[in-house]
Design a protein around this motif. Sequence first.
Motif, mmCIF file in Angstrom:
data_model
loop_
_atom_site.group_PDB
_atom_site.id
_atom_site.type_symbol
_atom_site.label_atom_id
_atom_site.label_comp_id
_atom_site.label_asym_id
_atom_site.label_seq_id
_atom_site.Cartn_x
_atom_site.Cartn_y
_atom_site.Cartn_z
ATOM 1 N N ALA A 139 9.849 -8.020 -14.475
ATOM 2 C CA ALA A 139 11.097 -7.676 -13.681
ATOM 3 C C ALA A 139 10.600 -6.543 -12.661
ATOM 4 N N HIS A 140 10.889 -6.900 -11.386
ATOM 5 C CA HIS A 140 10.693 -5.708 -10.603
ATOM 6 C C HIS A 140 11.896 -4.893 -10.521
ATOM 7 N N TYR A 141 11.757 -3.526 -10.253
ATOM 8 C CA TYR A 141 12.927 -2.609 -10.314
ATOM 9 C C TYR A 141 14.171 -3.030 -9.505
ATOM 10 N N TYR A 142 14.084 -3.947 -8.650
ATOM 11 C CA TYR A 142 15.045 -4.421 -7.291
ATOM 12 C C TYR A 142 16.023 -5.587 -7.898
ATOM 13 N N GLN A 143 15.583 -5.862 -9.421
ATOM 14 C CA GLN A 143 16.389 -6.918 -10.021
ATOM 15 C C GLN A 143 17.883 -6.314 -10.460
ATOM 16 N N GLY A 168 8.518 -3.004 -13.550
ATOM 17 C CA GLY A 168 7.687 -1.987 -12.967
ATOM 18 C C GLY A 168 7.692 -2.098 -11.488
ATOM 19 N N ASP A 169 7.041 -1.567 -10.867
ATOM 20 C CA ASP A 169 6.659 -1.701 -9.320
ATOM 21 C C ASP A 169 5.675 -2.711 -9.160
ATOM 22 N N SER A 170 5.504 -2.857 -7.729
ATOM 23 C CA SER A 170 4.304 -4.206 -7.429
ATOM 24 C C SER A 170 2.963 -3.972 -8.320
ATOM 25 N N LEU A 171 2.597 -2.637 -8.258
ATOM 26 C CA LEU A 171 1.343 -2.400 -8.750
ATOM 27 C C LEU A 171 1.379 -2.542 -10.343
ATOM 28 N N PHE A 210 5.632 -13.413 -3.627
ATOM 29 C CA PHE A 210 4.502 -12.800 -3.388
ATOM 30 C C PHE A 210 3.990 -12.127 -4.506
ATOM 31 N N MET A 211 4.909 -11.636 -5.421
ATOM 32 C CA MET A 211 4.594 -11.022 -6.737
ATOM 33 C C MET A 211 3.963 -12.083 -7.716
ATOM 34 N N ALA A 212 4.751 -13.032 -7.714
ATOM 35 C CA ALA A 212 4.672 -14.353 -8.733
ATOM 36 C C ALA A 212 3.040 -14.794 -8.462
ATOM 37 N N ILE A 261 0.549 -5.282 -0.311
ATOM 38 C CA ILE A 261 0.541 -6.474 -1.265
ATOM 39 C C ILE A 261 1.661 -7.576 -0.939
ATOM 40 N N ASN A 262 2.787 -7.075 0.023
ATOM 41 C CA ASN A 262 3.810 -8.111 0.320
ATOM 42 C C ASN A 262 3.344 -8.882 1.496
ATOM 43 N N CYS A 263 2.530 -9.832 0.855
ATOM 44 C CA CYS A 263 1.885 -10.866 2.181
ATOM 45 C C CYS A 263 1.417 -12.117 1.129
ATOM 46 N N THR A 289 -0.729 -1.198 -2.419
ATOM 47 C CA THR A 289 0.703 -1.347 -2.776
ATOM 48 C C THR A 289 1.104 0.176 -2.329
ATOM 49 N N SER A 290 2.530 0.434 -2.373
ATOM 50 C CA SER A 290 2.890 1.670 -1.710
ATOM 51 C C SER A 290 2.691 2.718 -2.994
ATOM 52 N N ALA A 291 2.244 2.425 -4.438
ATOM 53 C CA ALA A 291 2.086 3.300 -5.175
ATOM 54 C C ALA A 291 0.589 3.998 -4.857
ATOM 55 N N ALA A 346 13.190 8.532 -0.839
ATOM 56 C CA ALA A 346 13.138 7.490 0.046
ATOM 57 C C ALA A 346 11.693 6.715 0.074
ATOM 58 N N HIS A 347 11.925 5.371 0.053
ATOM 59 C CA HIS A 347 10.696 4.598 0.021
ATOM 60 C C HIS A 347 9.961 4.346 1.275
ATOM 61 N N PRO A 348 8.784 4.523 1.342
ATOM 62 C CA PRO A 348 8.061 4.663 2.669
ATOM 63 C C PRO A 348 8.186 3.353 3.742
ATOM 64 N N GLU A 349 8.777 2.205 3.182
ATOM 65 C CA GLU A 349 9.049 1.095 3.897
ATOM 66 C C GLU A 349 10.263 1.581 4.956
ATOM 67 N N CYS A 350 11.029 2.706 4.754
ATOM 68 C CA CYS A 350 12.196 3.049 5.584
ATOM 69 C C CYS A 350 11.419 3.315 6.869
ATOM 70 N N SER A 372 6.749 5.102 -3.833
ATOM 71 C CA SER A 372 6.849 3.652 -4.386
ATOM 72 C C SER A 372 8.379 4.027 -5.267
ATOM 73 N N THR A 373 8.631 2.873 -5.707
ATOM 74 C CA THR A 373 9.698 2.731 -6.681
ATOM 75 C C THR A 373 9.560 3.617 -7.967
ATOM 76 N N SER A 374 8.253 3.460 -8.455
ATOM 77 C CA SER A 374 7.918 4.145 -9.713
ATOM 78 C C SER A 374 7.816 5.455 -9.303
HETATM 79 P P1 13P Z 1 7.090 -1.115 -4.913
HETATM 80 O O1 13P Z 1 7.766 -1.648 -6.011
HETATM 81 O O2 13P Z 1 5.544 -1.337 -4.889
HETATM 82 O O3 13P Z 1 7.630 0.149 -4.518
HETATM 83 O O4 13P Z 1 7.591 -2.246 -3.731
HETATM 84 C C1 13P Z 1 8.716 -1.986 -3.036
HETATM 85 C C2 13P Z 1 9.013 -3.424 -2.627
HETATM 86 O O5 13P Z 1 9.508 -3.543 -1.526
HETATM 87 C C3 13P Z 1 8.926 -4.777 -3.320
HETATM 88 O O6 13P Z 1 9.378 -5.766 -2.645
#
Ligand code: 13P
Length: 308
Positions: free
Chosen positions: A23-27, A39-42, A63-65, A113-115, A128-130, A197-201, A214-216
């Motif tokens: 599970a990703h942290y955003y679940q 975990g985070d994406s990495l 994309f993670m799966a 990695i989000n592709c 990844t952001s990490a 803040a996450h760098p996607e902001c 990154s989230t982690s």
């Molecule tokens: P990270 O978990 O790698 O920080 O990515 C955040 C994200 O947007 C995942 O979709």
Amino acid sequence: MTDEAHLVAIESLRRTRNAVILAHYYQDGPIQDLADFIGDSLQLARYAQRTSADVIVFCGVHFMAETAKILNPDRIVVVPDLDAGCSLADSCPADRLAAFRASHPDHVVVSYINCTAATKAQSDIICTSANAVDVVRSVPADRPILFAPDRNLGAWLNKVTGRGMDLWPGTCIVHETFSERSLIELKAAHPDAEVLAHPECEPAILALADTIGSTSALLTRATTSPARRFIVATEPGIIHQMVKARPDAEYLPVPGLDSSCACNECPYMRLNTLEKIHHALRDLEPRIEMPEELRLAAKVPLDRMLAL
Ligand code: 13P
Ligand code: SF4
């Protein structure tokens, strides 16, 4: 069936199927709580690469799966909901990236990695952001870089590394819509709070942050910082783990621009439910599959990242 009944069925099936649930942290919190690994994406990619379970149930987005399948093709990889996509992945179709490459043959393509797998196959290296700062720094200084697809992460990387990368114009629909005004109000009301803040902001949000990562990395900061209050500018699912790690602290999610909602959840991540996880384990569907040629082409830039 109730959530409790789904949980009982999941417990039984995960054993008979020899499955791991990632599970990703955003679940949602209950999904994080039942996962074998969060975990985070990495971290998720690395875990998926080394697991010997027969089945990987990936509670995140497509994309993670797909990354899990690319790295560990002998496993059955299932997702609770095939529609769990990502606006960043949608913004960068492989044919458009291929067209860019054809007209800019000197550029090194660094892709977040989000592709999709097809877009990864058109990339020289993934990040990844990490690990993005290290990945960008690994590219020889005399080579021009295209960073795809997140223009906000790319702009932040340009600032940190001093590189003048060309940026693909993609954004995350969650992170591009945090309200700067709400963040300023939260900071004024809680001057003692640390802003994570996450760098996607957007750059205006990042300019107000104390820690960007990154989230982690944000979770680690909440765990180790002496602050007792945090303003969180990323998907609020991460707060579930922050509360567990630092129950004494207070967490204030930054709202999105749509002021009818107190926080800003990812509509793709939140498609996953206990019922869909149960059914994915029961049916071993929906499965992630791809042509072997595509898998091997997408694995090359992923392996470069993992080797760093
Ligand atoms: P990270 O978990 O790698 O920080 O990515 C955040 C994200 O947007 C995942 O979709
Ligand atoms: Fe994609 Fe943004 Fe959702 Fe992450 S939070 S899956 S980047 S849309």
